[in-house]
Structures are given as C-alpha cells and as structure tokens.
Scaffold this motif. Sequence first.
Motif, PDB file in Angstrom:
ATOM      1  N   TYR A 350       0.755  -1.103   0.002  1.00  0.00           N
ATOM      2  CA  TYR A 350       0.011  -0.151  -0.085  1.00  0.00           C
ATOM      3  C   TYR A 350       0.865   1.326  -0.002  1.00  0.00           C
ATOM      4  O   TYR A 350       0.627   2.315  -0.793  1.00  0.00           O
ATOM      5  CB  TYR A 350      -0.780  -0.115   1.299  1.00  0.00           C
ATOM      6  CG  TYR A 350      -1.808   1.247   1.015  1.00  0.00           C
ATOM      7  CD1 TYR A 350      -3.314   0.658   0.869  1.00  0.00           C
ATOM      8  CD2 TYR A 350      -1.730   2.061   1.718  1.00  0.00           C
ATOM      9  CE1 TYR A 350      -4.288   1.618   0.706  1.00  0.00           C
ATOM     10  CE2 TYR A 350      -2.647   3.415   1.648  1.00  0.00           C
ATOM     11  CZ  TYR A 350      -3.977   3.037   1.536  1.00  0.00           C
ATOM     12  OH  TYR A 350      -4.834   4.099   1.279  1.00  0.00           O
ATOM     13  N   ALA A 351       2.078   1.279   0.661  1.00  0.00           N
ATOM     14  CA  ALA A 351       2.827   2.527   0.668  1.00  0.00           C
ATOM     15  C   ALA A 351       3.636   2.619  -0.483  1.00  0.00           C
ATOM     16  O   ALA A 351       3.712   3.682  -0.969  1.00  0.00           O
ATOM     17  CB  ALA A 351       3.844   2.221   1.919  1.00  0.00           C
ATOM     18  N   ARG A 352       3.939   1.527  -1.125  1.00  0.00           N
ATOM     19  CA  ARG A 352       4.564   1.542  -2.634  1.00  0.00           C
ATOM     20  C   ARG A 352       3.551   2.180  -3.586  1.00  0.00           C
ATOM     21  O   ARG A 352       3.934   3.101  -4.216  1.00  0.00           O
ATOM     22  CB  ARG A 352       5.152   0.327  -2.924  1.00  0.00           C
ATOM     23  CG  ARG A 352       6.234  -0.226  -2.161  1.00  0.00           C
ATOM     24  CD  ARG A 352       7.658   0.835  -2.051  1.00  0.00           C
ATOM     25  NE  ARG A 352       7.815   0.779  -3.602  1.00  0.00           N
ATOM     26  CZ  ARG A 352       8.880  -0.203  -4.195  1.00  0.00           C
ATOM     27  NH1 ARG A 352       9.406  -1.147  -3.388  1.00  0.00           N
ATOM     28  NH2 ARG A 352       9.382   0.178  -5.154  1.00  0.00           N
ATOM     29  N   VAL A 353       2.248   1.685  -3.449  1.00  0.00           N
ATOM     30  CA  VAL A 353       1.426   2.228  -4.647  1.00  0.00           C
ATOM     31  C   VAL A 353       1.043   3.651  -4.164  1.00  0.00           C
ATOM     32  O   VAL A 353       0.934   4.452  -5.377  1.00  0.00           O
ATOM     33  CB  VAL A 353       0.030   1.061  -4.541  1.00  0.00           C
ATOM     34  CG1 VAL A 353      -1.018   1.854  -5.433  1.00  0.00           C
ATOM     35  CG2 VAL A 353       0.510  -0.034  -4.824  1.00  0.00           C
ATOM     36  N   SER A 354       1.105   4.003  -2.960  1.00  0.00           N
ATOM     37  CA  SER A 354       0.906   5.508  -2.704  1.00  0.00           C
ATOM     38  C   SER A 354       1.856   6.366  -2.915  1.00  0.00           C
ATOM     39  O   SER A 354       1.920   7.763  -2.633  1.00  0.00           O
ATOM     40  CB  SER A 354       0.096   5.426  -1.219  1.00  0.00           C
ATOM     41  OG  SER A 354      -1.014   4.599  -0.882  1.00  0.00           O
ATOM     42  N   GLY A 355       3.209   5.822  -2.954  1.00  0.00           N
ATOM     43  CA  GLY A 355       4.161   6.647  -3.357  1.00  0.00           C
ATOM     44  C   GLY A 355       4.912   7.121  -1.990  1.00  0.00           C
ATOM     45  O   GLY A 355       5.371   8.179  -2.010  1.00  0.00           O
ATOM     46  N   TRP A 356       4.640   6.351  -0.728  1.00  0.00           N
ATOM     47  CA  TRP A 356       5.133   6.634   0.463  1.00  0.00           C
ATOM     48  C   TRP A 356       6.469   6.055   0.718  1.00  0.00           C
ATOM     49  O   TRP A 356       6.793   5.060   0.132  1.00  0.00           O
ATOM     50  CB  TRP A 356       3.930   6.689   1.613  1.00  0.00           C
ATOM     51  CG  TRP A 356       2.840   7.113   1.541  1.00  0.00           C
ATOM     52  CD1 TRP A 356       2.465   8.070   0.837  1.00  0.00           C
ATOM     53  CD2 TRP A 356       1.711   6.616   2.141  1.00  0.00           C
ATOM     54  NE1 TRP A 356       1.371   8.473   0.870  1.00  0.00           N
ATOM     55  CE2 TRP A 356       0.669   7.562   1.660  1.00  0.00           C
ATOM     56  CE3 TRP A 356       1.319   5.813   3.144  1.00  0.00           C
ATOM     57  CZ2 TRP A 356      -0.702   7.493   2.059  1.00  0.00           C
ATOM     58  CZ3 TRP A 356      -0.031   5.603   3.442  1.00  0.00           C
ATOM     59  CH2 TRP A 356      -0.974   6.339   2.981  1.00  0.00           C
ATOM     60  N   GLN A 357       7.005   6.574   1.701  1.00  0.00           N
ATOM     61  CA  GLN A 357       8.566   5.885   2.058  1.00  0.00           C
ATOM     62  C   GLN A 357       8.076   4.974   3.178  1.00  0.00           C
ATOM     63  O   GLN A 357       7.476   5.440   4.377  1.00  0.00           O
ATOM     64  CB  GLN A 357       9.380   6.920   2.585  1.00  0.00           C
ATOM     65  CG  GLN A 357      10.886   6.353   2.967  1.00  0.00           C
ATOM     66  CD  GLN A 357      11.455   5.631   1.901  1.00  0.00           C
ATOM     67  OE1 GLN A 357      11.589   6.042   0.802  1.00  0.00           O
ATOM     68  NE2 GLN A 357      12.263   4.844   2.227  1.00  0.00           N
ATOM     69  N   PHE A 358       8.008   3.525   3.084  1.00  0.00           N
ATOM     70  CA  PHE A 358       7.608   2.702   4.223  1.00  0.00           C
ATOM     71  C   PHE A 358       8.442   2.735   5.259  1.00  0.00           C
ATOM     72  O   PHE A 358       9.929   2.441   5.105  1.00  0.00           O
ATOM     73  CB  PHE A 358       7.448   1.194   3.537  1.00  0.00           C
ATOM     74  CG  PHE A 358       6.808   0.350   4.653  1.00  0.00           C
ATOM     75  CD1 PHE A 358       5.573   0.224   4.874  1.00  0.00           C
ATOM     76  CD2 PHE A 358       7.867  -0.514   5.041  1.00  0.00           C
ATOM     77  CE1 PHE A 358       5.304  -0.719   5.837  1.00  0.00           C
ATOM     78  CE2 PHE A 358       7.581  -1.644   6.028  1.00  0.00           C
ATOM     79  CZ  PHE A 358       6.143  -1.754   6.497  1.00  0.00           C
TER      80      PHE A 358
END
Length: 399
Positions: A350-358
């Motif tokens: 979900y973080a990768r799809v949202s463009g967040w740094q996990f």
Amino acid sequence: MSLKVEQSASQLLHEAFVSLRTLGKRSILALLGIVIGSSSVVALINIGHNAAEDAAAIFQDMGTDTLAVQFPDTSGARTPMPAALDLATLYKALPNLLHIAPVALFSGPVVFQGRTTNANLVGSTAALNDAMRLQLQQGRFLSEFDAAETYAVVGAQVAQTLSQPHDPLRLGDRIRINDYLFQVIGILQPQPAAVLIPVQTNESLFVPLEGMRRISSSAQISNLIARAAPSQDMNQLATALGDALKKQLPGRGVEVQIPQKIIDGMTRQSRTFGYLLMALGGISLVGGGVGVMNVMLMNVSERRREIGIRMALGARRRDIRNLFLLEAVTLTAVGALSGAVLGMSAAYLYARVSGWQFSLASASLPLGIGSTLLIGLFFGLYPAISASRLQPVEALRDE
C-alpha cells in the motif's frame, strides 16, 4: 521434576496440534478468520503510521524553524503594502532571526526561444535562499548586489518546460517577461512542495524584489518568510516578529504561522486516525475470535467421551481446561504469526502504491500479535471451562 513438566507441556502441545488437525476444514476456516483479523490490525496500524509520516514530512522538509507571515488588510480601506520593508530594523529588533525575506508575488507568461509557459514570478532578496533552504542545480541565487539587475533564478519545472532536448535552458540565457529580458543566473533543483509557504519553488521564477516593478507597476510585498536560529522558542519569536511588523505596517494585519503548530496538530489528528484504524482492525479480530470459540465448542461436543475417559483415568479438571485452552491458543498463535506477515506485506504494498516511504510502526507487531493471542485466550476460555465441568459419568454415556 523440570524434565517431567517439560514432557507434560510438549505432550499437551502435541495433542493440541493433533486435535486441531482432526478438525479439518473447520479448523482452517477458524484459522482464516484469525489471520484476517491479525493482518488487519498490523496493516492498518502501519498504514496509519506511514500516512502520518508522509503528511508531516511536507512540513519537516520546510523546517520547524521557519516562520511564514501574511498581511491581511484589516482596516477596510484597502491600505496598500509598501514595496519594501525596513529589514535593518527587523534584524536589530529580532537578533534570533537569521534570515528575513520579504516576498512579492505575481504570475504571468515567460518566453524563451519562442517557447512560452506561465510561471509564478517571485520578487525577493538574497535571504530567501537560506530562509527556504533552496538547493541550486546550476549557477547561484540572487545576491544583495543584484537589486538593480535584471537577473532571474529559474525553478526546476519552469526550466524543464522551457527546454528542449536540442536546446536546453542554460546559464546566461535570457528569458523575456513582459518587455524586459532577464538573464538566467541560476537553476534550482526540484524542491518538495511547501504547504505553509505560498511559494511553489518548482513552478516559480525568482527576480530581485526591486525588479518586480518592471513586471508590475503595482507590485507590493504580500508575504514574509523568516528562519530562526536553532533552539528558539518559536511561539515567543512569532509574537515578537508580529509586533515589530505591526509598527512598520499600520492599518495592516500581521498573521505569523509556525510549522511546528501545524505538525503538532497533524500528529494529534494522525493519532486519532490511528486509533480509528485500530478499532476497525479490532472488529475484524473479534470476528475471528468468535470463529475460534465456535470451533472449540464443536470440538468439546464431539470429544465428550474422550473427556470422560481422561477424567476416569485420573485427569483433573484443570488438565482438561488447559488442554482445550492450549488448543485455542495454538490455533490463534498460528493465525497471529501468519496474519503479521500478511499485514506487513499489505502495508508495504500500500505504501509503495501510494508513493510513500515505508517505515515499520514499532507498535504494530506487538499490538497485532499480542491482541490476537488475547482474543484467542478470551474466546477459548469458555469452551475450555465447559469441557472441564463435564461429569465423567455423563460424558462416558455419549457414543
């Protein structure tokens, strides 16, 4: 004595696995409910944590030592802003402010080699570079000696739009704004979006504050951006800055915004949001616990004769209770570990799809696994007690 206890514990664990394996599909369905509940808790905690960090990073990149000032007209008489401020007096009155940069904003088309794009035109001083922590890709920023020059520093997006593969925008090129040619002395690196500061760096073109009069005859200061020395009381400094500006700007309001206040507010909001996500995950987990209790009750019902034989051979009530309780906890533990892995994977994707740094929320695994085990213990307690309260004679009559 210790060896006997270890053998007894390992025997109970072995019997628990054998019993759960004989339950077949019912055990798998109950395990699936626990996995879904546990993964929901772990995933939702991490998603909330990463969402909060991503939101706060916008302000953290700008720096908590930055002050942004606006000047609303409070007199009702449309009091104009001056074209310049007495910065020397501000620096003298506020020695804890390292950089003070007044800003005049305008927007319009800029032209280079026949290519046109709309840009935010920002008039300011050399102090804006340090106040906003701007990073240069090429050249230099405006200096205090450039006040009378037609120099410009170009944001990354503007430079890319005006460039072509065979004809990029370079230092020394001249960009036309209205009837004036401004020489490019610097090109900025891409900067993160600034929410509090009204200057969107990538879409802007920076010129000397005095040069804004060439672009617009009505150019006036609309904002002020300041940066404080380290370890300052930002609330006290904001009040002092507001008071000093009000002396220079009678008839104008002064609103000083502090990023730290917004970050603190977002932290509280994110914490509330995290609690909500945990509650949603807890509801899924309770559903899985009900499935465990249902399976264990059916297990007790089908093994009444076995329970009677165990009691007839000398098993105590607590032995029967511990056996069934261990089966429930074993089933839950397998589901908790599987759910933790699934939840972490879901949060990462979900973080990768949202463009967040996990980043891993430190509380996610202890809360996810711990709450799942407690749910299994709670919902397995009633079937275990029911099994221990069976009378041996009545249990042995069951076929």
